[in-house]
Design an enzyme around this catalytic site. Sequence first.
Site, PDB file in Angstrom:
ATOM      1  N   SER A 132     -46.303 -29.608  41.018  1.00  0.00           N
ATOM      2  CA  SER A 132     -45.899 -29.908  42.398  1.00  0.00           C
ATOM      3  C   SER A 132     -44.571 -29.273  42.790  1.00  0.00           C
ATOM      4  O   SER A 132     -44.179 -29.367  43.961  1.00  0.00           O
ATOM      5  CB  SER A 132     -45.816 -31.423  42.587  1.00  0.00           C
ATOM      6  OG  SER A 132     -47.098 -32.011  42.453  1.00  0.00           O
ATOM      7  N   GLU A 156       0.778  -1.234   0.000  1.00  0.00           N
ATOM      8  CA  GLU A 156       0.000   0.000   0.000  1.00  0.00           C
ATOM      9  C   GLU A 156       0.814   1.291   0.000  1.00  0.00           C
ATOM     10  O   GLU A 156       0.339   2.316  -0.457  1.00  0.00           O
ATOM     11  CB  GLU A 156      -0.933   0.006   1.224  1.00  0.00           C
ATOM     12  CG  GLU A 156      -2.004  -1.063   1.200  1.00  0.00           C
ATOM     13  CD  GLU A 156      -2.945  -0.900   0.025  1.00  0.00           C
ATOM     14  OE1 GLU A 156      -3.409   0.237  -0.233  1.00  0.00           O
ATOM     15  OE2 GLU A 156      -3.215  -1.909  -0.666  1.00  0.00           O
TER      16      GLU A 156
END
Length: 828
Positions: free
Chosen positions: A514, A111
């Site tokens: 229960s 780059e």
Amino acid sequence: MAQALRPQSSPASVRKRKRKRLRAVSVIRLLFLLIVYGASLGAASIYFAVKTINQELPQDLTALLDYQPNRKSVVLSSEGEEVGAFSIENRRIVTLERMPPHLPAAFLSAEDRRFFQHKGFDVFGIGRAAWKNFKSDGSIKQGGSTITQQIIKQTLLVGEEATGAMDMTPLQYSALAKAQKYRRKMKELILAVRLERELTKAEILSIYLNHIYLGHGAYGVGAAARTYFGKDIEDVTIAEAAMLAGLVASPTKYAPHRNMPLARDRQKYVLGHMREDKYISDADYQAALAETIALVDESDLNHLASPYFVEYIRKQATKRYGNRSLFKGGLKFYSTLDARMQQAAESALRRGLESLDRRLGFRGPIGSVPQAQRGAWTGGDAHPLTGASDDTSALADQLLPDQTYGAMVVELPRGGAVTVDLGPRRLPLTDNDAKEVREWRHETTKAPLKLGDLVPVRLTADSKAATLAQRPVLQGAIVVIEPMTGRVVAMVGGYDWTASQFDRVTQARRQVGSSIKPFIYAAAIEAGRTPIERMHDGPYSVTTATGVWTPANYDNKYMGSVTLMTALAYSLNTISLQLAVEVGLDRLIEIMRGFGIESQIPRHISISLGTPDFTPLEIAAGYAGIAAGGRRVTPRFYDLVTDTSGKIIDDLRDAPLGPQVISPEVAYVATSMMKGVVTRGTAKYAQQLGRPVGGKTGTSANYRDVWFTGFTADLLATVWVGRDDSTPIGDKITGGGIAVPIWMDFMQKAHPRTKVRDFPVPPNVSFARVEPWSGDPASPYGDSVWMAFVRGTLPGKFFVGPPVRSFEDLVAPPALPATAKCASLSCL
């Protein structure tokens, strides 16, 4: 003589020559002045333009000088492993010192080869790019932006070229876009020069490598190394570094997941520049070209460990810290999750649901292969079943033992066997499965299984046969808590996260049945009842606003006069109803609220049989409160939260204990009674754990929900199973038969290897050996058990009896071994 012969110039010609020389000098002088004035005007224009543009730019570069990009927040397990993350951008900040030298070198060669020579922009680079673009077909082949300019563009000038196209012709829009681009370029140059004055080259390079987008959702080289190669930045090779650097030009075009040959071409380009720039040798270049690039499987990129757990943390953290801090602030959550327990919970729930689904029967084939395509199926690839559907379009080149596959029925001989084709292999179904699928009939047509039908299968343990593996239509949940601290160490909110993200641990409110009874019995003990008091189990009617209500027991059978400890162990509904009437609904609701249950609780006597709808997390927290000595236990999912600098934001490790809801002695007596559920009641299967266990099963009306919550001194787990549409699971499906085995499967694999110990005894507790059926004092023989009592409530009959004269009156002496009979003279 010769001089005499030379022609003499006339005064007119001399003047003419002088005028020509003056004219030439004047033109040169004019050109010089024009150049000077033009240069001055150009310089003034540039100065004016720069000054004008500079006024639009930020006066300080704080955004870059104090670089703070969006950072993902992570969730760590108790072992320190990352199990989840929250982010807008997948970014891992890595210092330049941690990067191998060849990695920044690759980006510089790709780059900005003159990065260390220019002062923000590169005249030579711009000229080179312009010349290449001029020689091309008119399109832009190469850019001239330096790394510094790229940083400016991606941080300070984001969206600078955005232009609305309202009321514009294409020509006008093109002209405006071009003007905007040139203006942005000017800003880029100015800010690049300013940035180079403020930061060092190393600082600029570090920002760039951590900010650049490299495709596949990865921002920065740290995230890209993990995304593409599944490794930390320190382990990236030269070949991999060159491939990452090649992505900058076009992250989509050069993505190796999409087009490896194109990615390889770009990698070769970068490696060539690295060799020219003397970053690598010829040998390094050749080795990098020959290196095989191993990519992380794309399905792993979206993998989320413990998804229900992580998602719940996200919801809680969003409320507490806000979306900005969570998705951009880089928070670190040190969670309570135990990875080993989580894996055990997931596998236990999956196996339990699949086993129950098998009990409910084969539901039929998942598809059929047309006659013309059956030849291609045989000998081809395997067809794994993944996700929420039974789609067989996915392909795999091998068969794995734990994977479910679509298999084509290819043989149905008269003997009753079934042979299926998985693609790479043909295997018989196990005998039981073969019998089941042969007996199946279509619900409407009554047609049997036929050749070409597809069934879901897995390999058996020896891989010599196939077994049915249909996706369960049932759902389930399991949540595991340390009862003394409230730390949630495992949580599974459903059979498969990919199929359903609905979290049944925290979001599903289901009828508890229960499972509500321990709160009722605790209230009764608090009111003065004892575990051995007798009550009558028989039809019992209560007058309500809608009429007379007479509930029955689970099997419509009654046991007559029973002790409370027996009534809880066998989950007798009529006793629970009588106790609720006795203690009052207000106190019962107050106790449940005190233990952290926030779901709606109707003020109706029917709650004595478990009609309220609670979440599994609420039930787990309530039972943890009983196990922890009667105080409120708040479930917590993380111990510590820090920011990016390591500063502690929240520390829950030393959170104060919750308020006392019931007294420690009442809680201990209730726990002792819940141990009876395991030793002699509806959860006897849990005895196989080999540790003292308290718990309670639960089954809602019409078998829609089944529960079991069991706990030791170290760990508590709640299991729920049911259907999402609340239709009945099946006939006679109970918590003891379904939820307890899942609980056991988990506990046997995941319970901490601590010393076997009973629950700690608080003050104000007395013990007596009792006969559980009659409640009478008992000797150490038979079915007698030690039972806890709140001090002062032990019945008087335990204080009378024959005097104790020796230890043998309390504990029977051990039996002597039998004497062997003498069979020869040698033993005389």
